[in-house]
Design a protein around this motif. Structure first.
Motif, PDB file in Angstrom:
ATOM      1  N   PRO A  78      45.491  39.375 -19.726  1.00 54.50           N
ATOM      2  CA  PRO A  78      46.940  39.276 -19.931  1.00 54.50           C
ATOM      3  C   PRO A  78      47.668  40.209 -18.953  1.00 54.50           C
ATOM      4  O   PRO A  78      47.109  41.225 -18.550  1.00 54.50           O
ATOM      5  N   ASN A  79      48.858  39.825 -18.588  1.00 53.13           N
ATOM      6  CA  ASN A  79      49.631  40.678 -17.680  1.00 53.13           C
ATOM      7  C   ASN A  79      50.502  41.662 -18.430  1.00 53.13           C
ATOM      8  O   ASN A  79      51.218  41.270 -19.346  1.00 53.13           O
ATOM      9  N   PRO A  80      50.449  42.932 -18.011  1.00 55.91           N
ATOM     10  CA  PRO A  80      51.365  43.892 -18.606  1.00 55.91           C
ATOM     11  C   PRO A  80      52.811  43.473 -18.326  1.00 55.91           C
ATOM     12  O   PRO A  80      53.061  42.749 -17.368  1.00 55.91           O
ATOM     13  N   PHE A  81      53.711  43.896 -19.151  1.00 59.27           N
ATOM     14  CA  PHE A  81      55.135  43.573 -19.080  1.00 59.27           C
ATOM     15  C   PHE A  81      55.434  42.170 -19.599  1.00 59.27           C
ATOM     16  O   PHE A  81      56.567  41.728 -19.584  1.00 59.27           O
ATOM     17  N   LYS A  82      54.380  41.459 -20.000  1.00 60.42           N
ATOM     18  CA  LYS A  82      54.603  40.151 -20.629  1.00 60.42           C
ATOM     19  C   LYS A  82      53.830  40.158 -21.939  1.00 60.42           C
ATOM     20  O   LYS A  82      52.933  40.966 -22.136  1.00 60.42           O
ATOM     21  N   SER A  83      54.163  39.216 -22.789  1.00 59.32           N
ATOM     22  CA  SER A  83      53.440  39.135 -24.057  1.00 59.32           C
ATOM     23  C   SER A  83      52.115  38.416 -23.853  1.00 59.32           C
ATOM     24  O   SER A  83      51.988  37.572 -22.975  1.00 59.32           O
ATOM     25  N   MET A  84      51.168  38.770 -24.685  1.00 63.40           N
ATOM     26  CA  MET A  84      49.907  38.044 -24.674  1.00 63.40           C
ATOM     27  C   MET A  84      50.156  36.741 -25.431  1.00 63.40           C
ATOM     28  O   MET A  84      50.589  36.762 -26.574  1.00 63.40           O
ATOM     29  N   HIS A  85      49.919  35.610 -24.769  1.00 66.55           N
ATOM     30  CA  HIS A  85      50.178  34.341 -25.452  1.00 66.55           C
ATOM     31  C   HIS A  85      48.871  33.692 -25.924  1.00 66.55           C
ATOM     32  O   HIS A  85      47.793  34.245 -25.726  1.00 66.55           O
ATOM     33  N   ILE A  86      48.999  32.516 -26.509  1.00 67.14           N
ATOM     34  CA  ILE A  86      47.816  31.916 -27.131  1.00 67.14           C
ATOM     35  C   ILE A  86      46.757  31.490 -26.119  1.00 67.14           C
ATOM     36  O   ILE A  86      45.592  31.392 -26.456  1.00 67.14           O
ATOM     37  N   GLY A  87      47.169  31.265 -24.871  1.00 59.99           N
ATOM     38  CA  GLY A  87      46.186  30.967 -23.834  1.00 59.99           C
ATOM     39  C   GLY A  87      45.277  32.164 -23.606  1.00 59.99           C
ATOM     40  O   GLY A  87      44.064  32.040 -23.450  1.00 59.99           O
ATOM     41  N   HIS A  88      45.873  33.361 -23.598  1.00 61.16           N
ATOM     42  CA  HIS A  88      45.082  34.590 -23.460  1.00 61.16           C
ATOM     43  C   HIS A  88      44.144  34.752 -24.652  1.00 61.16           C
ATOM     44  O   HIS A  88      43.003  35.185 -24.513  1.00 61.16           O
ATOM     45  N   HIS A 127      44.414  42.796 -14.619  1.00 64.75           N
ATOM     46  CA  HIS A 127      45.820  42.685 -15.006  1.00 64.75           C
ATOM     47  C   HIS A 127      46.763  42.833 -13.809  1.00 64.75           C
ATOM     48  O   HIS A 127      46.563  43.712 -12.971  1.00 64.75           O
ATOM     49  N   GLY A 128      47.797  41.995 -13.790  1.00 65.29           N
ATOM     50  CA  GLY A 128      48.796  42.047 -12.720  1.00 65.29           C
ATOM     51  C   GLY A 128      49.847  43.110 -12.988  1.00 65.29           C
ATOM     52  O   GLY A 128      50.771  42.880 -13.744  1.00 65.29           O
ATOM     53  N   ASP A 129      49.669  44.252 -12.355  1.00 61.97           N
ATOM     54  CA  ASP A 129      50.590  45.356 -12.620  1.00 61.97           C
ATOM     55  C   ASP A 129      51.702  45.457 -11.577  1.00 61.97           C
ATOM     56  O   ASP A 129      52.495  46.390 -11.611  1.00 61.97           O
ATOM     57  N   VAL A 130      51.722  44.546 -10.625  1.00 59.67           N
ATOM     58  CA  VAL A 130      52.834  44.487  -9.671  1.00 59.67           C
ATOM     59  C   VAL A 130      53.302  43.044  -9.580  1.00 59.67           C
ATOM     60  O   VAL A 130      52.554  42.127  -9.923  1.00 59.67           O
ATOM     61  N   GLY A 131      54.528  42.853  -9.104  1.00 60.11           N
ATOM     62  CA  GLY A 131      55.016  41.488  -8.959  1.00 60.11           C
ATOM     63  C   GLY A 131      56.333  41.281  -9.684  1.00 60.11           C
ATOM     64  O   GLY A 131      56.813  42.174 -10.398  1.00 60.11           O
ATOM     65  N   LEU A 132      56.876  40.111  -9.497  1.00 62.74           N
ATOM     66  CA  LEU A 132      58.216  39.824  -9.988  1.00 62.74           C
ATOM     67  C   LEU A 132      58.343  39.970 -11.508  1.00 62.74           C
ATOM     68  O   LEU A 132      59.385  40.378 -12.012  1.00 62.74           O
ATOM     69  N   HIS A 133      57.271  39.638 -12.198  1.00 58.76           N
ATOM     70  CA  HIS A 133      57.366  39.726 -13.661  1.00 58.76           C
ATOM     71  C   HIS A 133      57.625  41.160 -14.113  1.00 58.76           C
ATOM     72  O   HIS A 133      58.302  41.397 -15.105  1.00 58.76           O
ATOM     73  N   VAL A 134      57.098  42.108 -13.335  1.00 59.43           N
ATOM     74  CA  VAL A 134      57.330  43.517 -13.669  1.00 59.43           C
ATOM     75  C   VAL A 134      58.805  43.855 -13.487  1.00 59.43           C
ATOM     76  O   VAL A 134      59.434  44.499 -14.345  1.00 59.43           O
TER      77      VAL A 134
END
Length: 539
Positions: A111-121, A148-155
């Motif tokens: 799962p990516n930090p800064f986002k919620s863990m969803h059912i796919g995860h 985990h993706g700790d950089v990028g637009l979602h952050v």
RNA sequence: GCCCUGGUAGCUCAGAUGGAUAGAGCAGAGGACUUCUAAGCCUAAGGUCGCUGGUUCGAGUCCAGCCCAGGGCACCA
């Protein structure tokens, strides 16, 4: 036992027809016997003889102490029925320890930090963890990894949300108030609909890459809150994690590798560095952008090296992700194969399908996802209605089973009501089938005796128990936990039929039946625990 | 357009190396019960295994073509 019998058949074919055949005994429908083979059908064709005649010839040659009877049936099948003693031996066999000494890396969840863990995860975590258990049962040392993706637009979107939405550092532990996933949703929505917000978020993104001091505080806190949340969910699910890797760690290593191999493995094209997948039947993908930034493929390449550095003795490396990454992984692994063929050969990519809710699909674009935590809550509530007060880990069993019973690969529709349903092919059904057996064992004052002179109902159950080791072995070989789930369901069904027709306590055959129920309960428990589903003593 | 997944009962899914009447659950119909947990068991009903060809003694399974759904196809992850 099985191998001995197979060799007996092979020997018979050689003696009779001087034919070299490979025989693998199958498990036929119970009415036919315990093992079956179709060699006679194959040989009949080869030797230009009638299959049934061939079968009859082989039948008369089959002598083995484990064989009670052999019958020719249908177009020319040979059906073998074992003696009761042999059946007991088969049931006592332990699954092979054929991965002993191996160290296997399994990456899943992610799962990516800064986002919620969803059912796919959640699916990835549960199936990944089950695969780890399988490998461990076969004797391997398993390392559970995540990335985990700790950089990028979602952050940047999340940080913008934290700034606008009132993230409260003082109440860091208030997970409701400081749900980073919600701040992400806020940012993601604004990014789509609000030009000004989009501009601000893009600026934040630059600051994140530059590790600018102005956002560092929120960044650090956001990372901490995210990983706290993951940890909480994983603890609820009973899933362990040995090591988490971050994209920011793998990026540099990947960049270095790609640069070193540019001209050899990678080529320059329009100022980007690409891998020309066409040469191996794939497609071209960018590894380093025109701006000199690493793409996902480069980071993943770096990750394979990080893993190799941390676990130099690993014999295999398995990565589990969603289907949508299948093509991309092929290209990445093709590039790796040119750089480090040995590592590439050890690496295997498995994919799972998209998870949707029967009540409606989730939309990840706007960030309105159905969270893992929400699913856990919904299942909890649904079960609470049906069975108030049942322990939390029983509910987790319902979720785990609902995911793991599907064959890996295809999409999955999750039906909350069905997963907690007390009927049918569900976790609770299996748990109940275990508790019933334990209840007999606890109530009886007798001692379990040897299994002999079995009656039909007893024999059916023992026969089914005997399929456990081979089921585990094929599940390990094919990395498919669903084989275990399917088997356990059949086992429980067989027991429930036995239970209806055969009284244990007080019956003349109590001693024998106690032994049988004991073996059944132990087998079911072992299988459930292999899937990390609790096997309660009572429900 | 090319590539990857998938298409099996009304719904959700099993169907290993090609083999014996294609299996479950749910939903709907019927039934048994003075008994160790009925969260169970039993019976019937429900199928052109996406379509068309091919290989084979034999195809849901292998091959080819086509149809449908989802995903992926260069500077996002």
């Amino acid at each position: 036992m099985r191998q001995e019998l197979e060799q007996t058949v092979v020997a018979a074919c050689k003696d009779l027809f001087d034919a070299r055949v490979t025989v693998s005994l199958t498990r036929p429908d119970e009415q036919f016997g315990d093992y079956a083979t179709n060699v006679a059908l194959q040989l009949g064709n080869q030797l230009d003889k009638k299959p049934r005649e061939v079968a009859e010839a082989i039948e008369s040659k089959l002598n083995h102490p484990a064989i009670q009877s052999v019958a020719v049936a249908g177009p020319g099948f040979l059906n073998i029925t074992l003696t009761d003693e042999a059946l007991v031996k088969v049931a006592e066999k332990q699954p092979a320890n054929n991965l002993k000494g191996q160290e296997i890396l399994v990456e899943f969840g992610d799962p990516n930090p800064f986002k919620s863990m969803h059912i796919g995860h959640l699916y990835s975590y549960i199936v990944g963890d089950a695969i780890c258990s399988l490998l461990e049962t076969a004797g391997a040392t398993v390392r559970r990894l995540s990335y985990h993706g700790d950089v990028g637009l979602h952050v940047a979107k999340a940080i913008w949300g934290m700034q606008q939405g009132g993230y409260d550092s003082a109440a860091a532990n208030d997970s409701k108030k400081n749900d980073v996933g919600l701040f992400y949703v806020q940012g993601a929505k604004a990014y789509e609909s609000n030009e000004n917000a989009k501009k601000q978020i893009d600026e934040i993104n630059q600051l994140v890459y530059a590790k600018d001091a102005s956002i560092q505080g929120l960044y650090t806190e956001g990372m901490e809150r995210s990983f706290d949340n993951f940890k909480e969910t994983l603890e609820t699910l009973g899933i362990k994690n040995d090591k988490s890797y971050l994209e920011s760690e793998s990026a540099e290593l990947g960049l270095e590798t790609v640069r070193q191999n540019t001209g050899k493995v990678f080529t320059e094209s329009d100022s980007a560095i690409v891998y020309e997948g066409e040469k191996v039947g794939l497609h071209t993908r960018v590894f380093i952008t025109g701006k000199g930034l690493p793409t996902y493929e480069t980071k993943d390449l770096g990750l394979t090296e990080l893993k190799k550095r941390d676990y130099p003795n690993a014999t295999r490396s398995i990565i589990i992700t969603a289907n949508e990454q299948a093509e991309y992984f092929k290209v990445m692994l093709a590039a790796l194969k040119e750089i480090d063929p040995e590592l590439a050969d050890k690496t295997k990519h498995l994919t799972h399908g998209f998870v949707s809710l029967s009540s409606g699909k989730m939309s990840s674009r706007t960030g309105d996802v159905y969270n893992a935590a929400t699913l856990i809550e919904d299942v909890h509530e649904a079960m609470e209605k049906l069975h108030p007060g049942s322990p939390k880990d029983h509910k987790i069993g319902a979720i785990r089973y609902a995911f793991v019973k599907h064959r890996l690969g295809g999409d999955l529709v999750y039906d909350v009501d069905e997963s907690v349903s007390l009927e049918g092919n569900s976790g609770p059904y299996l748990q109940y089938a275990h508790a019933r057996a334990r209840s007999i064992l606890n109530k009886s004052t007798g001692q379990a005796g040897t299994l002999e002179k079995l009656q039909p109902g007893e024999r059916s159950l023992l026969r089914k128990i005997g399929e456990y080791p081979e089921t585990v072995e094929s599940a390990v070989a094919e990395l498919l936990p669903s084989y275990i789930a399917t088997y356990l369901y059949e086992l429980a069904q067989t027991f429930n039929r036995f239970y209806e027709n055969n009284r244990v306590i007080g019956d003349a055959r109590e001693v024998v039946r106690l032994g049988l129920v004991q073996r059944y309960a132990d087998t079911l428990k072992a299988g459930l625990e292999l899937l990390n589903i609790p096997a309660p003593e009572r429900m």
